[in-house]
Design an enzyme around this catalytic site. Structure first.
Site, PDB file in Angstrom:
ATOM      1  N   LYS A 158      10.056 -16.913   8.409  1.00  0.00           N
ATOM      2  CA  LYS A 158       8.843 -16.107   8.620  1.00  0.00           C
ATOM      3  C   LYS A 158       9.156 -14.613   8.659  1.00  0.00           C
ATOM      4  CE  LYS A 158       5.960 -17.715  11.778  1.00  0.00           C
ATOM      5  NZ  LYS A 158       5.448 -18.354  13.040  1.00  0.00           N
ATOM      6  N   GLY A 164      -1.927 -12.562   8.739  1.00  0.00           N
ATOM      7  CA  GLY A 164      -2.937 -13.129   7.855  1.00  0.00           C
ATOM      8  C   GLY A 164      -2.441 -14.371   7.126  1.00  0.00           C
ATOM      9  N   HIS A 208      -3.092 -25.937  16.552  1.00  0.00           N
ATOM     10  CA  HIS A 208      -3.012 -24.518  16.890  1.00  0.00           C
ATOM     11  C   HIS A 208      -3.878 -24.319  18.135  1.00  0.00           C
ATOM     12  CE1 HIS A 208      -3.147 -20.054  15.894  1.00  0.00           C
ATOM     13  NE2 HIS A 208      -4.072 -20.191  16.830  1.00  0.00           N
ATOM     14  N   GLU A 275      -0.812 -17.112  20.989  1.00  0.00           N
ATOM     15  CA  GLU A 275      -0.994 -18.259  20.100  1.00  0.00           C
ATOM     16  C   GLU A 275       0.183 -19.231  20.192  1.00  0.00           C
ATOM     17  OE1 GLU A 275      -3.904 -16.465  16.686  1.00  0.00           O
ATOM     18  OE2 GLU A 275      -1.827 -16.792  16.101  1.00  0.00           O
ATOM     19  N   ASN A 289      -1.706 -11.757  19.580  1.00  0.00           N
ATOM     20  CA  ASN A 289      -2.600 -10.775  18.982  1.00  0.00           C
ATOM     21  C   ASN A 289      -3.115  -9.853  20.077  1.00  0.00           C
ATOM     22  OD1 ASN A 289      -2.490 -11.668  16.273  1.00  0.00           O
ATOM     23  ND2 ASN A 289      -3.750 -13.414  16.843  1.00  0.00           N
ATOM     24  N   ARG A 291      -5.629  -7.826  20.493  1.00  0.00           N
ATOM     25  CA  ARG A 291      -6.990  -7.356  20.189  1.00  0.00           C
ATOM     26  C   ARG A 291      -7.981  -8.479  20.468  1.00  0.00           C
ATOM     27  NH1 ARG A 291      -7.633 -10.697  15.906  1.00  0.00           N
ATOM     28  NH2 ARG A 291      -5.795 -11.051  14.644  1.00  0.00           N
ATOM     29  N   VAL A 294     -11.675 -12.950  16.190  1.00  0.00           N
ATOM     30  CA  VAL A 294     -12.917 -13.400  15.544  1.00  0.00           C
ATOM     31  C   VAL A 294     -13.576 -14.499  16.383  1.00  0.00           C
ATOM     32  CG1 VAL A 294     -13.874 -14.524  13.490  1.00  0.00           C
ATOM     33  CG2 VAL A 294     -11.996 -12.884  13.239  1.00  0.00           C
ATOM     34  N   ARG A 337     -16.962 -20.325  10.906  1.00  0.00           N
ATOM     35  CA  ARG A 337     -16.929 -19.024  10.217  1.00  0.00           C
ATOM     36  C   ARG A 337     -17.679 -19.175   8.906  1.00  0.00           C
ATOM     37  NH1 ARG A 337     -11.139 -16.019  10.971  1.00  0.00           N
ATOM     38  NH2 ARG A 337     -10.652 -16.792  13.053  1.00  0.00           N
TER      39      ARG A 337
HETATM   40  P1  ADP Z   1      -0.023 -14.979  11.038  1.00  0.00           P
HETATM   41  O1  ADP Z   1       0.276 -13.752  11.844  1.00  0.00           O
HETATM   42  O2  ADP Z   1       0.167 -14.766   9.581  1.00  0.00           O
HETATM   43  O3  ADP Z   1      -1.313 -15.621  11.405  1.00  0.00           O
HETATM   44  P2  ADP Z   1       1.383 -17.059  12.619  1.00  0.00           P
HETATM   45  O4  ADP Z   1       2.776 -16.934  13.116  1.00  0.00           O
HETATM   46  O5  ADP Z   1       0.292 -16.918  13.627  1.00  0.00           O
HETATM   47  O6  ADP Z   1       1.170 -16.018  11.393  1.00  0.00           O
HETATM   48  O7  ADP Z   1       1.220 -18.438  11.859  1.00  0.00           O
HETATM   49  C1  ADP Z   1       0.042 -18.757  11.170  1.00  0.00           C
HETATM   50  C2  ADP Z   1      -0.016 -20.243  10.886  1.00  0.00           C
HETATM   51  O8  ADP Z   1       1.142 -20.671  10.143  1.00  0.00           O
HETATM   52  C3  ADP Z   1      -0.029 -21.137  12.111  1.00  0.00           C
HETATM   53  O9  ADP Z   1      -1.321 -21.290  12.661  1.00  0.00           O
HETATM   54  C4  ADP Z   1       0.504 -22.427  11.494  1.00  0.00           C
HETATM   55  O10 ADP Z   1      -0.519 -23.052  10.749  1.00  0.00           O
HETATM   56  C5  ADP Z   1       1.579 -21.958  10.533  1.00  0.00           C
HETATM   57  N1  ADP Z   1       2.907 -21.887  11.190  1.00  0.00           N
HETATM   58  C6  ADP Z   1       3.511 -20.787  11.709  1.00  0.00           C
HETATM   59  N2  ADP Z   1       4.715 -21.095  12.277  1.00  0.00           N
HETATM   60  C7  ADP Z   1       4.895 -22.417  12.115  1.00  0.00           C
HETATM   61  C8  ADP Z   1       5.924 -23.367  12.506  1.00  0.00           C
HETATM   62  N3  ADP Z   1       7.014 -22.993  13.172  1.00  0.00           N
HETATM   63  N4  ADP Z   1       5.744 -24.680  12.167  1.00  0.00           N
HETATM   64  C9  ADP Z   1       4.640 -25.071  11.504  1.00  0.00           C
HETATM   65  N5  ADP Z   1       3.643 -24.256  11.117  1.00  0.00           N
HETATM   66  C10 ADP Z   1       3.750 -22.943  11.414  1.00  0.00           C
END
Ligand code: ADP
Length: 448
Positions: A158, A164, A208, A275, A289, A291, A294, A337
């Site tokens: 990541k 997003g 989530h 989150e 986050n 802020r 939504v 949404r």
């Molecule tokens: P963003 O800032 O782009 O929203 P997040 O870290 O919040 O990124 O991750 C967004 C989504 O990606 C999560 O809701 C989930 O669906 C998927 N995701 C992120 N990390 C993982 C993980 N370790 N394992 C499985 N899915 C993941």
């Protein structure tokens, strides 16, 4: 309290903020691009200032113009809404230098949480459970393979500055690592101007679940329970609910308390969302986050606490108007949404709304900035409104949601309403039995 609040946003959230200001008797300033001259938030604000051409970078992201609008109108505070400048630490810093209050946390807190590696480190030290993974940035293949072998495949790479739902790559085995690492780094560099990436365990069937928190900036904090946002398409939330069908009261109190303690420890000011992915009874932090979200209305509906009103009080130095024991969860709420998109192809559908009839009645809230005869400009994201429904129980809420969706008429453009009409009759949605991959699979099945 403030003399005048400038709302640095557009659409439904600009209107949402305006409503809270109005209830508190605070005059408002709307800023808008030339494409938004006829937007509802512009019509309803006490004053409005055009800040530039349609492109966001020239208008809603243009700090100089927004500052100038503050000077012209004498606004002493800015609410950034979500998106645009809401998580821009520099913007928060610049406002501070100009003695304008940023209705949100400090620039430093935004900066820490905006870097996902730093955020993970910070919250872990404050007692929040995180996804197992690398301690920091990972740059070379060997190191990545060693960490992946340690935590076990599959893993996800990541981007530290990702957002997003972009900047993520899954590696199922050692053969995938090298390519995933390099693609992710290159893409992150191009998209976010920061190529730092890190590795976490990829959870295969999580939900989530996110916790709403509020800090008073003086070491006090509360939590307002959780939202379940597991129904996602391309890592973007589609439908959210509170409370989560997967948690009981004890689990809610436990994770809520962990979060509010951490927020108090940080000395955090304003609204925030922590989150998590939730699998087999365990919570794993993914990001915070800094802020308003939504999906904040589902929390408001089950707590009857106006989050924007609280944000205004905190930013004005008046602290929170509620304590943890005032936060009582009652009933259930679901938000859909509504996007101006085709409900199967998801192709954006800007254009003129020929006829508009929002649903009403007991337990129905529509947060939207559109009206009959309004033309949706093609320059911004396609969210045109949110339908939020409440009931005493989840079943009552779903029953009411079916009715409200059937009543909702938006003619002239495509919307995602038919998708929700399908979802609210699906047995898995009705039983609450879904994880973050459910919707993608469901949509793929429809295509086939
Ligand atoms: P963003 O800032 O782009 O929203 P997040 O870290 O919040 O990124 O991750 C967004 C989504 O990606 C999560 O809701 C989930 O669906 C998927 N995701 C992120 N990390 C993982 C993980 N370790 N394992 C499985 N899915 C993941």
């Amino acid at each position: 309290m403030f003399n005048k609040v400038l709302i640095a946003n557009r659409g439904e959230i600009a209107l949402r903020i305006l409503r809270a200001c109005k209830e508190l008797g605070i005059p408002t300033v709307a800023v808008h691009s030339t494409a938004d001259e006829r937007a509802m938030h512009v019509r309803l604000a006490d004053e409005s200032v055009c800040i530039g051409p349609p492109a966001s970078k020239d208008s809603y992201l243009n700090m100089h113009e927004i500052l100038a609008a503050c000077e012209i109108t004498g606004a002493d505070a800015i609410h950034p809404g979500y998106g645009f400048l809401s998580e821009n630490a520099k913007f928060a810093d610049v406002l501070k230098e100009h003695n304008i209050t940023f209705i949100g946390p400090s620039g430093d807190h935004i900066r820490t949480m905006g870097d996902k590696i730093e955020a993970k480190r910070t919250v872990k030290a404050l007692g929040i459970p995180v996804v197992p993974g690398s301690d920091g940035e990972v740059t070379d293949d060997k190191e990545a393979m060693r960490i992946a072998a340690e935590i076990g495949y599959p893993v996800i790479i990541k981007a530290a500055s990702g957002g997003g739902g972009r900047g993520m790559k899954v590696a199922n085995s050692e053969e995938d690592i090298s390519e995933a690492l390099h693609t992710c780094r290159t893409e992150a560099g191009a998209a976010f101007g920061d190529s730092a990436v890190y590795i976490e365990k990829y959870l295969s069937t999580p939900r989530h679940i996110e916790v709403q928190v509020m800090g008073d900036g003086k070491g006090g904090a509360i939590h307002l329970g959780e939202r379940d946002c597991s129904l996602q398409r391309r890592h973007q939330k589609v439908l959210e609910e509170a409370s989560s069908p997967a948690l009981n009261d004890e689990q809610r109190d436990k994770i809520g308390e962990i979060c509010s303690k951490a927020i108090a420890g940080l000395g955090y000011s304003g609204a925030g969302t922590i989150e998590f992915l939730y699998e087999n009874g365990e919570f794993y932090f993914i990001e915070m986050n800094t802020r308003l979200q939504v999906e904040h209305p589902v929390t408001e509906m089950i707590t009857r606490i106006d989050l924007v009103n609280e944000q205004l009080h905190i930013a004005a130095g008046e602290g929170l108007s509620v304590t943890q024991k005032d936060v009582i969860f009652r009933g259930h709420a679901i938000e859909c949404r509504i996007n101006a998109e085709h409900h199967q192809t998801f192709i954006p559908s800007p254009g003129r709304i020929e006829y508009y009839h929002p649903p009403g009645g007991l337990g129905v809230r529509v947060d939207s900035g559109v009206y009959q005869g309004y033309t949706i400009p093609p320059y911004y994201d396609s969210l045109i409104g949110k339908l939020i429904v409440t009931g005493r129980t989840r079943d009552e809420c779903l029953m009411r949601l079916r009715r409200a969706l059937d009543e909702f008429v938006v003619d002239g453009i495509n919307t995602t309403i038919p998708l929700f009409q399908d979802l609210v009759t699906n047995p898995d949605v009705l039983s609450g039995d879904y994880n973050i991959h459910w919707l993608e699979k469901y949509l793929a099945g429809k295509e086939a």
